[in-house]
Write an enzyme that holds these catalytic residues in place. Structure first.
Site, PDB file in Angstrom:
ATOM      1  CD  GLU A 114      -2.992  -0.499   2.320  1.00 54.71           C
ATOM      2  OE1 GLU A 114      -2.582  -0.116   3.413  1.00 54.71           O
ATOM      3  OE2 GLU A 114      -4.175  -0.534   2.010  1.00 54.71           O
ATOM      4  CD  GLU A 171      -4.854  -6.079   2.372  1.00 54.57           C
ATOM      5  OE1 GLU A 171      -5.630  -5.335   2.999  1.00 54.57           O
ATOM      6  OE2 GLU A 171      -3.624  -6.002   2.468  1.00 54.57           O
TER       7      GLU A 171
HETATM    8  C1  GAL Z   1      -4.992  -2.718   4.462  1.00 48.74           C
HETATM    9  C2  GAL Z   1      -3.635  -3.263   4.837  1.00 48.74           C
HETATM   10  C3  GAL Z   1      -3.804  -4.505   5.687  1.00 48.74           C
HETATM   11  C4  GAL Z   1      -4.768  -4.232   6.800  1.00 48.74           C
HETATM   12  C5  GAL Z   1      -6.078  -3.722   6.224  1.00 48.74           C
HETATM   13  C6  GAL Z   1      -7.119  -3.404   7.250  1.00 48.74           C
HETATM   14  O1  GAL Z   1      -4.921  -1.476   3.931  1.00 48.74           O
HETATM   15  O2  GAL Z   1      -2.900  -3.586   3.700  1.00 48.74           O
HETATM   16  O3  GAL Z   1      -2.564  -4.905   6.172  1.00 48.74           O
HETATM   17  O4  GAL Z   1      -4.213  -3.305   7.646  1.00 48.74           O
HETATM   18  O5  GAL Z   1      -5.844  -2.556   5.542  1.00 48.74           O
HETATM   19  O6  GAL Z   1      -7.424  -4.508   7.997  1.00 48.74           O
END
Ligand code: GAL
Length: 829
Positions: free
Chosen positions: A183, A252
């Protein structure tokens, strides 16, 4: 002779190629998908973080992921856990990364290794070691020689460990992709031109490690080539990679959300999660990962923050303990099976989209052999009745219908046929009453009276700079001489502290003055309390407590922690205020608390300190106190929890192993919870919550592997705020009840998760209504006695499966109206 030589050489080459190709998998990509051995693939992945469970749980978690229709497991690698001190590594126990990847491999799944080494992940300091921050001239995540050297060192170490065990797909292993950074695209602009140079360096460095599989960069638009940029968020259907030769990948998909101390319990509906997945594949996505598939537990002090709770359940498809989180797990499993069956058309087919009006779109993927279709309705309120290829489809608002053969709907994301499991604490056996012993954190008031510490400095220092984060606790102590003539004297004098401590406790002349905790994300606050001062020397002792170091944001590593001041004594005299600034005084610092430094929680030190533990006058509501008790492990295999209701805040150990920070006295606010959350419309992390006005976390996971089945187990508590341990109880978690609201022409599967189904509380086929626990029959019902049928099929069994049909439950006497018939069932386990 020449000819012969050639033949031998070619035989040798053939053998090499043969063995090489038998062992290795070629992973590559084109604009459409990740290709494995030349075939474009639909990849369904889930994040499981190895240190958030124990190694004995891994095979079960991974097999449940596979059974849920996943083919890939993603994990981050946690630098600060593996390199707690510079060049001293730990890959033991639940940090055994190689073993974790091999467990994935033996289950026949692929793996995505997100090395980072910045991970965010609600993990302490985003995964960075604090010693790194404390190196001279250090700046994280930018062009900084010290940082780059350490990052390269750790990344290379991990890559080499994987290579040595042949774990990359190019070597025949399960790792098909690796990630560098995380990110960075969200923060790159804060780093100016150096940001761009840094991300280019990351790409080059990663590339030079020659892992033989592609690298990805999550949330990194215009990622330096050949890095593949990927998306994250609650939805990625609208995402288009900025590089046209990168496939549309989603690293994600947030299955729920994490919890903060003082916050509520967030959840995301199965309908909305399935919708986001189906939309992604409808719009050309080919790789999708659930973050998290199993969230697990922040054992010890790994929770980030500030203020991330010990539970990292995340409302993921597998709950904190590894149980199926139903209906989420099952509803997604059905979708996965269908998506896999559509792999060829989705990855090779021609794509055409048809606008059916009012935010309804049909998408056709067709090859010569097979066509597959989706109809998506992104309208947040209006259901749609559409005609597509000569057939009528009812597509509820905010849903996608999956039509694998473009002829018959096989699945709709809003029509859930999977049971809901209600997880309860088992109360079959009355839990034993624990016999506690206790001891105070300090036996004399010396520390807080005379303030002698580990180091002395002029002025106030940042907490993590001094502690290296070896402890949550740091004492700031100073003394101030006030003679009779000091202008400060008045009837009304106070201590004023500007603080960034997550929790601050203040003592003056050995007396407790009070505390303040961070609320509502105000990490920078002013503490002010009236104090009694004396002529002569006054002793000030401020205990600064951290509750997880920040894990996100540009330059987060340099955010203030502890007491940064100013610290003042203030005298109020009518309209006049006299201030005495102590910030530049000489301060004594003491890292950690005595009990931690003496390892009072460790079984090894138990005997040594036995004499000092007392059974007399067990205090309730006493600050800075240690408690200890023996207990028997609950029988069986069900997951164990400890109910810490009644306690304040602190840390808890089982047989010497920390299961995390606790803070059951911290309640969430009363507002913002609804009994049922509308899955329709865009989800956000505070859209759906429960447990309003309740402790953010009352129950704590005690992994079975921390317990001795036979003989004694010990629980040790450090109570910082003051609490009453008399209500602490060990219990197991089980499926207590199950409910289903299945639709006609589907099958419903019911199970109590390894326990027999004991009774039918409700069953009706027709148009029943209500929420699980308060179902009611509607105006029409099947002619046969549904409860009797369900009882016959299910009671006494571990699971049962029934067709939801008039054939099974009888035709309805009355017209059920427009809506299709449904079977509502509630079972007791
Ligand atoms: C994303 C990040 C993850 C986690 C998630 C929220 O932006 O890459 O590691 O923090 O947010 O749970």
């Amino acid at each position: 002779m020449k000819m012969k030589q050639f033949n031998l050489l070619s035989l040798f080459l053939i053998l090499i190629t043969f063995f090489g190709s038998a062992n290795s998998t070629i992973v590559s990509h084109d604009e459409r998908a990740i290709t494995i051995d030349g075939q474009r693939r639909i990849l369904l992945s889930g994040s499981i973080h190895y240190p958030r469970s124990t190694s004995d749980m891994w095979p079960d978690l991974i097999s449940k992921a596979k059974d849920g229709g996943l083919d890939t497991i993603e994990t981050y690698v946690f630098w600060n856990a593996h390199e707690p001190s510079r060049r001293q590594y730990d890959f033991s126990g639940n940090l055994d990364l190689v073993r974790f990847i091999k467990t994935i491999q033996s289950a026949g799944l692929y793996s995505v290794l997100r090395i980072g080494p910045y991970v965010c992940a609600e993990w302490n300091y985003g995964g960075f070691p604090v010693w790194l921050h404390n190196m001279p001239n250090m700046k994280f995540r930018t062009i900084n020689p010290g940082f780059m050297n350490e990052m390269q060192n750790f990344t290379t170490k991990i890559v080499n460990m994987m290579k040595e065990e042949s774990l990359f797909a190019s070597q025949g292993g399960p790792i098909i992709l690796a990630q560098i950074e995380n990110e960075y695209g969200n923060v790159i602009s804060s780093y100016g031109a150096e940001g761009k140079a840094y991300i280019d360096w990351c790409a080059n460095m990663a590339n030079s490690l020659d892992i033989g599989v592609p690298w990805i960069m999550c949330q990194q638009p215009h990622a330096p080539q050949p890095m593949i940029e990927t998306c994250n968020g609650f939805y990625c259907d609208q995402y288009k990679p900025s590089n046209p030769s990168s496939p549309k990948m989603w690293t994600e998909n947030w299955t729920g959300w994490f919890k903060n101390w003082g916050g509520k319990h967030p959840y995301r509906t199965a309908e909305d999660l399935a919708f986001s997945v189906a939309r992604f594949f409808q719009t050309g996505g080919t790789f999708q990962n659930y973050y998290m598939y199993h969230g697990g537990t922040n054992f010890g002090r790994v929770a980030g923050g500030p203020y991330i709770t010990t539970s990292y359940d995340y409302d993921a498809p597998l709950d904190e303990y590894g149980n199926l989180n139903q209906p989420k797990w099952g509803h997604l499993k059905q979708l996965h099976t269908l998506l896999k069956s559509m792999e060829k058309p989705l990855t090779y087919g021609n794509i055409s989209t048809i606008d059916l009006g009012n935010s309804v779109t049909a998408t056709v993927y067709s090859t010569n052999e097979k066509s597959s279709c989706f109809i998506g309705n992104v309208n947040a309120t209006a259901d749609a009745l559409v005609n597509f290829k000569g057939k009528d489809y009812n597509v509820p608002a905010w849903s996608v219908s999956v039509i694998p053969d473009c002829d018959k709907e096989a699945y709709n994301t809003a029509r859930v046929n999977t049971q809901t499991s209600i997880i309860t604490e088992d109360s079959c056996d009355e839990p034993e009453k624990l016999k506690w012993t206790w001891r105070p954190e300090f036996t004399t008031q010396k520390t807080i009276l005379k303030g002698s510490g580990d180091l002395i400095a002029k002025g106030l220092v940042d907490q993590k700079d001094v502690t290296n984060d070896a402890s949550d606790y740091l004492w700031y102590m100073t003394r101030v001489h006030l003679d009779k003539k000091d202008p400060i004297w008045s009837r009304n004098m106070s201590l004023r502290v500007h603080s960034n401590a997550h929790v601050l406790h203040a003592y003056v002349n050995g007396k407790y003055v009070g505390n303040q905790i961070v609320r509502d994300n105000k990490f920078d606050y002013r503490f002010e309390k009236k104090v009694n001062l004396v002529h002569g020397t006054n002793h000030l002792a401020l205990l600064s407590v951290s509750v997880g170091l920040q894990n996100y944001g540009p330059f987060f590593e340099s955010g203030p922690t502890g007491i940064n001041g100013p610290v003042k004594l203030v005298g109020y005299k009518g309209d006049e205020t006299v201030e005495k600034d102590l910030s530049k005084h000489q301060w004594d610092y003491k890292i950690g608390l005595n009990g931690f430094n003496n390892k009072l929680f460790s079984l090894k030190s138990a005997n040594h300190h036995q004499l000092k533990w007392s059974t007399e006058k067990l205090p309730a509501d006493r600050m800075l106190s240690w408690y200890k008790a023996n207990f028997k492990a609950p029988l069986g295999k069900d997951p164990v929890i400890v109910d810490l209701n009644g306690l304040g805040k602190g840390e808890v150990w089982i047989n010497g192993q920390s299961i995390g920070r606790y803070w059951p006295s911290f309640n969430s606010s009363e507002d913002g919870c609804t009994e049922e959350c509308d899955y329709r419309g865009e989800y956000g992390s505070d859209k759906c919550a429960f447990m309003c006005g309740k402790p953010t976390q009352r129950w704590y996971h005690v992994p079975r592997s921390f317990l001795n089945d036979k003989g004694h187990n010990t629980i040790t508590l450090f109570e910082e705020m003051g609490g009453d341990p008399s209500m602490v109880k060990f219990k197991t978690v089980v499926t207590g009840r199950v409910c289903a609201k299945a639709h006609e022409h589907n099958k419903v599967e019911l199970s109590c998760n390894n326990r027999p189904i004991s009774a039918v509380k409700f069953a009706s086929f027709g148009n029943p209504s209500g929420l699980c626990g308060s179902f009611a029959a509607g105006t029409c019902e099947g002619a046969k006695d549904a409860a009797k049928i369900v009882a016959k099929e299910c009671v006494g069994k571990l699971n049962c499966t029934m067709n939801v049909s008039s054939h099974k439950f009888g035709s309805t006497n009355l017209d059920c109206g427009d809506s299709p018939k449904r079977l509502f069932v509630e079972l007791e386990c």
